[in-house]
Write an enzyme that holds these catalytic residues in place. Structure first.
Site, PDB file in Angstrom:
ATOM      1  N   ASN A 159      26.039  41.685  40.777  1.00  0.00           N
ATOM      2  CA  ASN A 159      26.055  43.134  40.535  1.00  0.00           C
ATOM      3  C   ASN A 159      25.344  43.266  39.032  1.00  0.00           C
ATOM      4  OD1 ASN A 159      26.894  45.063  42.393  1.00  0.00           O
ATOM      5  ND2 ASN A 159      28.781  44.201  42.287  1.00  0.00           N
ATOM      6  N   LYS A 214      40.601  34.514  26.929  1.00  0.00           N
ATOM      7  CA  LYS A 214      41.569  35.569  27.278  1.00  0.00           C
ATOM      8  C   LYS A 214      42.087  36.093  25.981  1.00  0.00           C
ATOM      9  CE  LYS A 214      45.136  36.690  30.217  1.00  0.00           C
ATOM     10  NZ  LYS A 214      46.172  36.749  31.498  1.00  0.00           N
ATOM     11  N   ASN A 263      34.366  50.692  36.350  1.00  0.00           N
ATOM     12  CA  ASN A 263      34.644  49.737  37.122  1.00  0.00           C
ATOM     13  C   ASN A 263      34.155  49.886  38.684  1.00  0.00           C
ATOM     14  OD1 ASN A 263      35.630  46.946  37.853  1.00  0.00           O
ATOM     15  ND2 ASN A 263      37.560  47.906  38.923  1.00  0.00           N
ATOM     16  N   HIS A 268      35.191  48.758  42.433  1.00  0.00           N
ATOM     17  CA  HIS A 268      36.289  48.095  43.610  1.00  0.00           C
ATOM     18  C   HIS A 268      35.683  48.014  44.806  1.00  0.00           C
ATOM     19  CE1 HIS A 268      40.031  46.589  44.259  1.00  0.00           C
ATOM     20  NE2 HIS A 268      39.995  47.369  45.222  1.00  0.00           N
ATOM     21  N   ASP A 299      42.984  49.831  38.789  1.00  0.00           N
ATOM     22  CA  ASP A 299      42.375  50.638  39.889  1.00  0.00           C
ATOM     23  C   ASP A 299      42.818  51.897  40.157  1.00  0.00           C
ATOM     24  OD1 ASP A 299      40.469  48.408  40.485  1.00  0.00           O
ATOM     25  OD2 ASP A 299      42.122  47.316  41.653  1.00  0.00           O
TER      26      ASP A 299
END
Length: 189
Positions: A14, A58, A101, A103, A144
């Site tokens: 992507n 992280k 984002n 999904h 989400d």
């Protein structure tokens, strides 16, 4: 010139699709690619297009290191394209309605922690869904659950494997993600 920063954790198809889409666009430029995986193919893809890229840990994401780097770049839009970590609230609040984002399902179904990639496709296959799709949404503090920007459906009645579902979903992603980004950055008058 509108500036985009991309985040991804893995292969980066992507990301590369978005880079190619905006490559010769005088209004939008991809200025950086970040990954939490130093071995992610997405970093190589970015370098092949002469796009600044870097990996981070992280702890660098949560301690403000990545936040400071993003602030210096001052993007108009932060795009999560296959990024698997929860995005820090400090960045979300600093860039309100500027973090999106994608999904691989029709939210609110098949969303939340742990629901990404083949995990989503497996659940859809097991539940014998007749259709799935993509949801492009703003990022908030919860996985989400941000406001939807765009959804597109695809029929999967004839799909018998997660690979077949993934292929149909990826086709939707590649077709609609860059166009949706462009509409957000350069709305029609």
């Amino acid at each position: 010139m509108k500036k985009i920063v991309l985040f991804a954790s893995g292969n980066g198809s992507n990301v590369e699709n978005i880079i190619r889409y905006f490559k010769n666009n005088s209004n939008v430029s991809v200025i950086g690619v970040f990954s939490n995986n130093q071995h992610a193919k997405v970093l190589e893809r970015a370098k092949n297009h002469n796009i600044y890229s870097e990996s981070f840990t992280k702890s660098e994401l949560t301690d403000g290191t990545v936040f400071q780097k993003i602030k210096k770049l001052n993007p108009d839009l932060i795009v999560l394209a296959g990024f698997l970590l929860k995005f820090p609230e400090t960045i979300i609040h600093e860039f309100t309605n500027k973090v999106i984002n994608i999904h691989p399902a029709l939210l609110p179904k098949y969303g939340g922690k742990g629901m990404y990639g083949n995990h989503v496709h497996q659940a859809i296959l097991e539940n014998k869904e007749k259709e799935t799709g993509i949801t492009i949404h703003y990022v908030n503090e919860n996985y989400d659950e941000g406001k939807f920007i765009f959804q597109e459906k695809v029929n999967i009645e004839n799909c018998s494997s997660i690979e077949e579902i993934a292929s149909k979903v990826q086709e939707l992603e590649h077709d609609h993600f860059p166009k949706t980004i462009e509409k957000l950055l350069i709305p029609n008058p």
